[in-house]
Design an enzyme around this catalytic site. Structure first.
Site, short mmCIF file in Angstrom:
data_model
loop_
_atom_site.label_atom_id
_atom_site.label_comp_id
_atom_site.label_asym_id
_atom_site.label_seq_id
_atom_site.Cartn_x
_atom_site.Cartn_y
_atom_site.Cartn_z
N GLU A 84 0.82 -1.20 0.00
CA GLU A 84 0.00 0.00 0.00
C GLU A 84 0.87 1.27 0.00
O GLU A 84 0.57 2.23 -0.70
CB GLU A 84 -0.93 0.02 1.23
CG GLU A 84 -2.12 -0.90 1.11
CD GLU A 84 -3.17 -0.39 0.13
OE1 GLU A 84 -3.08 0.77 -0.31
OE2 GLU A 84 -4.08 -1.17 -0.19
N GLU A 134 -1.06 13.91 -3.62
CA GLU A 134 0.10 14.69 -3.20
C GLU A 134 0.67 14.04 -1.94
O GLU A 134 -0.10 13.52 -1.13
CB GLU A 134 -0.38 16.12 -2.88
CG GLU A 134 0.69 17.16 -2.73
CD GLU A 134 0.07 18.54 -2.38
OE1 GLU A 134 -1.10 18.79 -2.76
OE2 GLU A 134 0.76 19.32 -1.72
#
Ligand SMILES: [Zn+2]
Length: 165
Positions: A84, A134
């Site tokens: 992940e 971001e």
């Protein structure tokens, strides 16, 4: 009760017998549908006493979180957090230890048990991916708006232990 039909035979689920909304039973085949929390994993990466966070897109868009995700059915929990984190940040990490474990109740449709791991970056370039738009490092004072109340608890613990500034 989140589900109304049996995943095995399609019959109606009912809590008449069990009287427990987390254990509905199929009225056709008697299958008991245990409703348990999923496992979520997150990795804490700190550089110069600043914490790496990701700005989310999709669910909780515009809010920030400690990069995280779900453990898949056949997946080892340590592999899950490394996968992940890589998908979301482009960074390959190594896990040093479990930092803390908390129950997440913020999403009524999917309760989770969250495991926050301490991690170090081994390789890669920071690049937001998957459900992040971001990534950046933050001090406690500069912390942006957080998506999850339990991340706030973790961040306060990091601050109280002087792991972040
Ligand atoms: Zn059934």
């Amino acid at each position: 009760m989140r589900y109304h039909f049996c995943p095995k035979c399609g019959g109606a689920l009912s809590i008449e017998k069990t009287q427990d909304k987390n254990k509905p039973q199929c009225t056709q085949c008697s299958f008991t549908f245990y409703q348990n929390p999923a496992v979520g994993v997150a990795a804490i990466v700190i550089k110069d006493q600043k914490l790496l966070l990701g700005k989310r897109q999709g669910s909780y868009a515009g809010q920030w979180c400690i990069p995280c995700g779900y453990v898949e059915w056949d997946e080892d929990v340590y592999d899950a957090v490394i996968r992940e984190f890589y998908e979301e940040t482009g960074l390959t990490i190594s896990i040093s230890k479990v930092y803390t474990v908390l129950s997440n109740f913020h999403n009524p449709a999917q309760h989770t048990v969250g495991i926050w791991f301490m991690a170090e970056v081994m390789d890669g370039e920071e690049k937001a991916g998957d459900d992040l738009e971001e990534v950046g490092y933050f001090t406690f004072e500069d912390m942006p708006e957080l998506a999850f109340p339990t991340d706030r608890i973790v961040i306060e613990k990091l601050k109280s232990e002087e792991l972040i500034q």
